[in-house]
Design an enzyme around this catalytic site. Structure first.
Site, PDB file in Angstrom:
ATOM      1  N   CYS A 173     -21.298 -12.536  -2.011  1.00 37.70           N
ATOM      2  CA  CYS A 173     -20.721 -11.242  -1.618  1.00 37.70           C
ATOM      3  C   CYS A 173     -21.730 -10.118  -1.848  1.00 37.70           C
ATOM      4  O   CYS A 173     -21.911  -9.233  -1.016  1.00 37.70           O
ATOM      5  CB  CYS A 173     -19.421 -10.978  -2.373  1.00 37.70           C
ATOM      6  SG  CYS A 173     -19.500 -11.235  -4.151  1.00 37.70           S
ATOM      7  N   CYS A 199     -17.552 -14.895   1.345  1.00 38.83           N
ATOM      8  CA  CYS A 199     -17.118 -15.688   0.186  1.00 38.83           C
ATOM      9  C   CYS A 199     -16.872 -17.140   0.582  1.00 38.83           C
ATOM     10  O   CYS A 199     -16.080 -17.417   1.494  1.00 38.83           O
ATOM     11  CB  CYS A 199     -15.842 -15.073  -0.396  1.00 38.83           C
ATOM     12  SG  CYS A 199     -15.238 -15.989  -1.824  1.00 38.83           S
ATOM     13  N   CYS A 217     -21.032 -16.968  -7.240  1.00 37.18           N
ATOM     14  CA  CYS A 217     -22.168 -17.484  -6.445  1.00 37.18           C
ATOM     15  C   CYS A 217     -23.093 -16.362  -5.986  1.00 37.18           C
ATOM     16  O   CYS A 217     -24.238 -16.615  -5.610  1.00 37.18           O
ATOM     17  CB  CYS A 217     -21.649 -18.258  -5.242  1.00 37.18           C
ATOM     18  SG  CYS A 217     -20.921 -17.193  -3.973  1.00 37.18           S
ATOM     19  N   ASP A 255       0.824  -1.215   0.000  1.00 41.82           N
ATOM     20  CA  ASP A 255       0.000   0.000   0.000  1.00 41.82           C
ATOM     21  C   ASP A 255       0.860   1.267   0.000  1.00 41.82           C
ATOM     22  O   ASP A 255       0.334   2.349   0.158  1.00 41.82           O
ATOM     23  CB  ASP A 255      -0.906   0.097   1.239  1.00 41.82           C
ATOM     24  CG  ASP A 255      -2.012  -0.930   1.243  1.00 41.82           C
ATOM     25  OD1 ASP A 255      -2.253  -1.540   0.192  1.00 41.82           O
ATOM     26  OD2 ASP A 255      -2.638  -1.106   2.300  1.00 41.82           O
TER      27      ASP A 255
HETATM   28  S1  SF4 Z   1     -16.213 -13.420  -4.849  1.00 37.32           S
HETATM   29 FE1  SF4 Z   1     -16.777 -15.195  -3.576  1.00 37.32          FE
HETATM   30  S2  SF4 Z   1     -18.803 -14.636  -2.737  1.00 37.32           S
HETATM   31 FE2  SF4 Z   1     -18.432 -13.284  -4.491  1.00 37.32          FE
HETATM   32  S3  SF4 Z   1     -19.371 -14.289  -6.241  1.00 37.32           S
HETATM   33 FE3  SF4 Z   1     -17.221 -14.916  -6.213  1.00 37.32          FE
HETATM   34  S4  SF4 Z   1     -17.233 -16.824  -5.030  1.00 37.32           S
HETATM   35 FE4  SF4 Z   1     -19.169 -15.840  -4.606  1.00 37.32          FE
END
Ligand code: SF4
Ligand code: SF4
Length: 312
Positions: free
Chosen positions: A190, A250, A187, A130
């Protein structure tokens, strides 16, 4: 290009505590990645972080950081130790329970022994945590260290995204790794976990409504409709510092990441309350926060955050 040196560097950094190390050839960032970064800036999603507009040319090419730079070494270090705050206390991001990672990781790298292989620090190699305008997530992906998740984080396959990233720009020509050919799985967890709808479609966040930004980087009171909306959500009113609900949600994190080399969370931060922030004399509060990431929010920011918890 010496394969023995490449192996020696990776072995030393893994021994120092990294859960993944990847190497990329130093050179310009892809036009598509720069264009995406520019779109993020143009949309105003960087909010008050105006410094993100600075040093664009260095950000675009890490060779401008160090004369003769030939390689970028990327590392990921897990930060979830297992010791968490009582869930009844105001929320603090998991990473911030540890002592300031900038100092910790710099020390781990320096003590890893890579100086014997890379040469003299500052002239032959430079650590970036950073601390320099480097597109760290881009390099983590380009070096095969991880993949970019829809939450914007870098996911280390098999481990997850609860990691600190760090880079070393070096004049040594090391054997580059290949980017990983996969995506996060999309998925949607998040996005569902984000209390303010701050996640965009390009794996970036709109900081104007991101609780993490608003409780750490934002200076002064929250005044715009978006800021007030975000900090009036149940999550906003439970948060003392950071957020990262999109990271925690996640499913790649299920297995957990070895947290070797990292110190334990500080007992002071594990037990920190809003009363501490609001009532302790400045010298005692400062002593409690010594060496902590929470100092980034400054005392005024922490007081603002603590006062927002009032209507819980
Ligand atoms: S970053 Fe992780 S929680 Fe988000 S869509 Fe991808 S797998 Fe799913
Ligand atoms: S840090 Fe919090 S507010 Fe920001 S994008 Fe993630 S879940 Fe949303």
């Amino acid at each position: 290009m010496d394969p023995d040196i490449t192996t020696a560097v990776k072995t030393a950094l893994m021994r120092a505590g990294a859960c993944a190390v990847g190497i990329a050839e130093a050179g310009p960032v892809d036009d598509s990645a720069m264009a995406q970064f520019d779109r993020w800036l143009a949309s105003g999603h960087e909010a008050g972080m105006t410094y993100m507009h600075n040093h664009r040319e260095i950000r675009r090419d890490p060779r401008l950081l160090l004369e003769g730079a030939a390689s970028v070494i990327c590392m990921a270090f897990g930060y979830r130790t297992g010791r968490m705050r009582d869930p009844g206390l105001p929320h603090i991001s998991a990473y911030a329970l540890l002592p300031d990672y900038h100092d910790v990781i710099r020390k781990l790298i320096r003590e890893s022994g890579i100086g014997e292989t890379l040469g003299e620090e500052h002239r032959d190699w430079r650590i970036c945590i950073d601390s320099a305008p480097v597109m760290e997530r881009y390099w983590a992906v380009r070096s095969g260290t991880g993949i970019r998740g829809d939450n914007g984080s870098v996911i280390i396959p098999g481990y997850g995204c609860e990691v600190f990233l760090a880079e070393i720009v070096t004049t040594k020509r090391l054997r580059p790794d290949t980017p990983l050919d996969r995506d996060c799985g999309h998925c949607g967890a998040c996005r569902s976990a984000c209390p303010t709808g701050a996640l965009g479609t390009e794996r970036t966040a709109d900081c104007r409504r991101c609780i993490s930004y608003l409780t750490i980087e934002h200076r002064g009171p929250w005044e715009s409709a978006e800021q007030i909306m975000a900090m009036s959500t149940a999550a906003g009113k439970k948060t003392l510092f950071g957020c990262d609900r999109c990271v925690t949600a996640c499913p790649h994190n299920r297995k957990g990441i070895p947290c070797t080399g990292m110190p334990d969370p500080s007992d002071e931060i594990l037990a920190l309350t809003d009363d501490d922030i609001l009532t302790l004399p400045p010298d005692r509060l400062s002593a409690k926060l010594k060496g902590s990431c929470l100092k980034r929010a400054k005392t005024d920011g922490l007081r603002r955050n603590a006062l927002n918890l009032g209507s819980l």
